[in-house]
Each structure stands twice: as C-alpha cells, then as structure tokens.
Write a protein that holds these residues in place. Sequence first.
Motif, PDB file in Angstrom:
ATOM      1  N   LEU A 103       0.816  -1.219   0.000  1.00  9.44           N
ATOM      2  CA  LEU A 103       0.000   0.000   0.000  1.00  9.44           C
ATOM      3  C   LEU A 103       0.847   1.265   0.000  1.00  9.44           C
ATOM      4  CD1 LEU A 103      -2.745  -1.194   2.528  1.00  9.44           C
ATOM      5  CD2 LEU A 103      -3.009  -0.918   0.058  1.00  9.44           C
ATOM      6  N   SER A 104       2.044   1.188   0.563  1.00  8.42           N
ATOM      7  CA  SER A 104       2.900   2.372   0.621  1.00  8.42           C
ATOM      8  C   SER A 104       3.513   2.725  -0.738  1.00  8.42           C
ATOM      9  CB  SER A 104       4.032   2.172   1.640  1.00  8.42           C
ATOM     10  OG  SER A 104       4.923   1.156   1.206  1.00  8.42           O
ATOM     11  N   SER A 105       3.371   1.822  -1.720  1.00 10.71           N
ATOM     12  CA  SER A 105       3.945   2.099  -3.040  1.00 10.71           C
ATOM     13  C   SER A 105       3.066   3.023  -3.879  1.00 10.71           C
ATOM     14  CB  SER A 105       4.179   0.786  -3.791  1.00 10.71           C
ATOM     15  OG  SER A 105       2.949   0.145  -4.072  1.00 10.71           O
ATOM     16  N   ARG A 106       1.887   3.326  -3.377  1.00 10.25           N
ATOM     17  CA  ARG A 106       0.993   4.214  -4.116  1.00 10.25           C
ATOM     18  C   ARG A 106       1.683   5.562  -4.373  1.00 10.25           C
ATOM     19  NH1 ARG A 106      -3.062   3.970  -0.907  1.00 10.25           N
ATOM     20  NH2 ARG A 106      -4.332   2.404  -1.980  1.00 10.25           N
ATOM     21  N   GLY A 107       1.653   6.011  -5.600  1.00  8.11           N
ATOM     22  CA  GLY A 107       2.259   7.289  -5.973  1.00  8.11           C
ATOM     23  C   GLY A 107       3.684   7.175  -6.499  1.00  8.11           C
ATOM     24  N   GLN A 108       4.322   6.029  -6.343  1.00  4.95           N
ATOM     25  CA  GLN A 108       5.704   5.854  -6.798  1.00  4.95           C
ATOM     26  C   GLN A 108       5.774   5.792  -8.323  1.00  4.95           C
ATOM     27  OE1 GLN A 108       7.522   2.412  -5.049  1.00  4.95           O
ATOM     28  NE2 GLN A 108       7.319   3.140  -2.945  1.00  4.95           N
ATOM     29  N   ARG A 109       6.861   6.346  -8.869  1.00  2.00           N
ATOM     30  CA  ARG A 109       7.132   6.205 -10.292  1.00  2.00           C
ATOM     31  C   ARG A 109       7.884   4.893 -10.503  1.00  2.00           C
ATOM     32  NH1 ARG A 109       5.689   9.588 -13.686  1.00  2.00           N
ATOM     33  NH2 ARG A 109       7.150   8.732 -15.227  1.00  2.00           N
ATOM     34  N   VAL A 110       7.474   4.139 -11.526  1.00  2.00           N
ATOM     35  CA  VAL A 110       8.023   2.806 -11.746  1.00  2.00           C
ATOM     36  C   VAL A 110       8.204   2.568 -13.244  1.00  2.00           C
ATOM     37  CG1 VAL A 110       7.021   1.798  -9.652  1.00  2.00           C
ATOM     38  CG2 VAL A 110       5.702   1.797 -11.782  1.00  2.00           C
ATOM     39  N   ARG A 111       8.878   1.495 -13.538  1.00  2.00           N
ATOM     40  CA  ARG A 111       8.982   1.018 -14.923  1.00  2.00           C
ATOM     41  C   ARG A 111       8.374  -0.379 -14.977  1.00  2.00           C
ATOM     42  NH1 ARG A 111      13.922   1.795 -19.008  1.00  2.00           N
ATOM     43  NH2 ARG A 111      12.699   3.699 -19.250  1.00  2.00           N
ATOM     44  N   LEU A 112       7.492  -0.603 -15.953  1.00  2.00           N
ATOM     45  CA  LEU A 112       6.880  -1.911 -16.161  1.00  2.00           C
ATOM     46  C   LEU A 112       7.664  -2.640 -17.252  1.00  2.00           C
ATOM     47  CD1 LEU A 112       3.086  -0.931 -16.137  1.00  2.00           C
ATOM     48  CD2 LEU A 112       4.607  -1.430 -14.205  1.00  2.00           C
ATOM     49  N   ILE A 113       8.071  -3.883 -16.940  1.00  2.00           N
ATOM     50  CA  ILE A 113       8.894  -4.661 -17.863  1.00  2.00           C
ATOM     51  C   ILE A 113       8.260  -6.041 -18.045  1.00  2.00           C
ATOM     52  CG2 ILE A 113      11.176  -5.673 -18.257  1.00  2.00           C
ATOM     53  CD1 ILE A 113      12.369  -3.470 -16.514  1.00  2.00           C
ATOM     54  N   TRP A 114       8.189  -6.488 -19.302  1.00  2.00           N
ATOM     55  CA  TRP A 114       7.702  -7.832 -19.574  1.00  2.00           C
ATOM     56  C   TRP A 114       8.331  -8.354 -20.858  1.00  2.00           C
ATOM     57  CZ3 TRP A 114       4.954  -3.406 -20.404  1.00  2.00           C
ATOM     58  CH2 TRP A 114       4.421  -3.183 -21.681  1.00  2.00           C
ATOM     59  N   SER A 115       8.361  -9.662 -20.976  1.00  2.00           N
ATOM     60  CA  SER A 115       8.949 -10.287 -22.151  1.00  2.00           C
ATOM     61  C   SER A 115       8.039 -10.097 -23.362  1.00  2.00           C
ATOM     62  CB  SER A 115       9.162 -11.783 -21.894  1.00  2.00           C
ATOM     63  OG  SER A 115       9.597 -12.423 -23.071  1.00  2.00           O
ATOM     64  N   ARG A 116       8.636  -9.815 -24.501  1.00  2.00           N
ATOM     65  CA  ARG A 116       7.870  -9.600 -25.728  1.00  2.00           C
ATOM     66  C   ARG A 116       7.045 -10.831 -26.116  1.00  2.00           C
ATOM     67  NH1 ARG A 116       8.663  -5.576 -29.595  1.00  2.00           N
ATOM     68  NH2 ARG A 116      10.454  -4.904 -28.362  1.00  2.00           N
ATOM     69  N   GLU A 117       7.490 -12.019 -25.694  1.00  2.00           N
ATOM     70  CA  GLU A 117       6.762 -13.244 -26.052  1.00  2.00           C
ATOM     71  C   GLU A 117       5.372 -13.309 -25.424  1.00  2.00           C
ATOM     72  OE1 GLU A 117       7.941 -17.020 -24.068  1.00  2.00           O
ATOM     73  OE2 GLU A 117       9.533 -15.796 -23.195  1.00  2.00           O
ATOM     74  N   PHE A 118       5.118 -12.471 -24.390  1.00  2.00           N
ATOM     75  CA  PHE A 118       3.802 -12.470 -23.747  1.00  2.00           C
ATOM     76  C   PHE A 118       2.812 -11.551 -24.449  1.00  2.00           C
ATOM     77  CE2 PHE A 118       6.396 -13.537 -19.799  1.00  2.00           C
ATOM     78  CZ  PHE A 118       6.155 -14.895 -19.932  1.00  2.00           C
ATOM     79  N   ASN A 119       3.257 -10.798 -25.462  1.00  2.00           N
ATOM     80  CA  ASN A 119       2.339  -9.968 -26.241  1.00  2.00           C
ATOM     81  C   ASN A 119       1.498 -10.862 -27.147  1.00  2.00           C
ATOM     82  OD1 ASN A 119       3.538  -7.743 -25.079  1.00  2.00           O
ATOM     83  ND2 ASN A 119       4.772  -7.214 -26.868  1.00  2.00           N
TER      84      ASN A 119
END
Length: 304
Positions: A276-292
């Motif tokens: 819950l404390s992560s609300r408001g944080q700037r982040v990067r979302l990363i995933w493998s291209r094979e999951f597209n």
Amino acid sequence: TSLRMIAGFEQPSAGRISLYGQDGTNLPPYERPVNTVFQDYALFPHMTVGENVGYGLMVRKSPKPEREKRVAEALEMVQLGGYQARKPSQLSGGQRQRVALARALINHPSVLLLDEPLGALDLKLRQEMQIELKAIQQRVGITFIYVTHDQEEALTMSDRIAVFNQGRIEQIGAPAVIYENPETAFVADFVGTSNIIRGELAERITGSAHPFAVRPEKIRIAAEGESAPDGACAVDGRIRDVVYLGLNTRYLVELEDGSDMIVVQQNLETTSMSALSSRGQRVRLIWSREFNRPIQPDSVKKEA
C-alpha cells in the motif's frame, strides 16, 4: 437461450440442433436425450430427496424396485447415500445442488445442460462443488454443457470453452488456449483481465500499431530507470492505486500518455503495508515480448 434451444424449449431461427450426429431440431423436449440442472435447483419441497431424484422414473412408470435401486445408485454417485428420506429443506445449498444433479443424471442423458448451477452458493462451497462436478462428469462420461459468467469457473471446469458476445461465438478452444492466446479484445478482457495496448502506445512499445494484449501477471514492476533486458518491453508510469488481495496485490499504473495498465504480483515477500505504501511511486513496467498476444481489432469476429 442456447441451452433452451438444445433442450427443445426454443426453436432456432436459423441453423439446426445436432445431438451426436442426429438432427434433433424438430424433436419435442421429451424425446431429446438431454436433461437440465437449473440455478435454483427446482426441487419439489413436499417430496423427499428420494422422490425428487426418482421423479422422472416414476413418470415413466418404472417398477418401484428398479426405481429405488437407481435412486440409491444416483445418490451414492453424488455422495448423498442414505439421504433418501430427507426433505430439501433439511439440506444445505450444496447438498440440494447434488440432489438436482442426481435427478438429472438418473435417466442417463446423452447431454447434461447446466444453467449457472453454482451461482447461488457462497464462494468456498462453489469452489468445492466445481471440483466435485468435474469429478462426477469424468465418472459418468457424458457431455456437460455448462453456462457461466464466472471466468475462473469456466477455466477450472472446462475441457473446451466457447466465449459468446452478443449472441455470437467469439472464440472456441481449450481453457489454456483461450486464456493464453485470446483472438479478440473482448475475449482477452472477458476471460480474466488483460491490458489491451493500441495505436501510438503499441507502436512505441513494439514498433507496430497493431493492437495486442498482455496479462497483468506477466508484467514486472521495476524501479524507475531500470534498463530492460534484450527482447523485453518496457513502459514508464506512476502507481495510481493499489489493491491488496492477500495472495496477490493488484497495481493500477498510470502511464505517461494517460492510459492505465494493471499489474498483478504474488505477495511472496510483500506485506500489506509495503504494498500500500507504493501508491504514488514512479516505476517502470517490464515484460517479455513473447507475452504480447496480437488480437483482432474488430470486436465480433465469427458467427455462431
């Protein structure tokens, strides 16, 4: 509507109903080798469990000894042996559902139609009955056609799923195929949850504007600025909302273009407070291209 047409209570406006290769479109309901289990069980309250289960045999004027033998066998099959003398009011919701199932199976139908049969049960009992229903289906070895709006229930119980949208079949396939390889945006979003990426954002991520879907559990939340490995997709955003679900946490991440992506992560090392404390944080979302998963841009793809 589909179940009613198969059972003979509705006439199709086009096409035909084929039961094991035989055209049954014009057969009356009582001549079709099908039975139905309803959401509200439809048990006769003034009859005992045994009388309810054996009602179809009584209408057919089966001899009483044969009727009693088959009722006992049907109740044993649904783990209610010895309950013949009880009234429906003395049973739990799950037990009443088992009685309705035994009544539907006693005449050995070729096809059993189930209209959201677990909808009236609480979550834990519904999950238990899903496993039990599948086990019964495997024991009796007949086709169950099961209507549900619960996507998890469909994935749990089915060998084959047909996803309907506005009266048309959008996709048919095994549960894993439907979930992992949805063909349209409707299927991707209806069976489970998906992030549908379109247009300029899709082109920025993959180099093509063709829409694709990626499941929330395939995405990893990384620190802002973390470099993505080769072959991975990445997009930056801010955690706008957090829903702690015990086993998992669901994050709603607002991207720089104003759209949102959902990320689901298992709480292996995460407490409710840290999530819950992560609300408001700037982040990067990363995933493998094979999951597209590329999807059709049009909503309704195929006719039933």
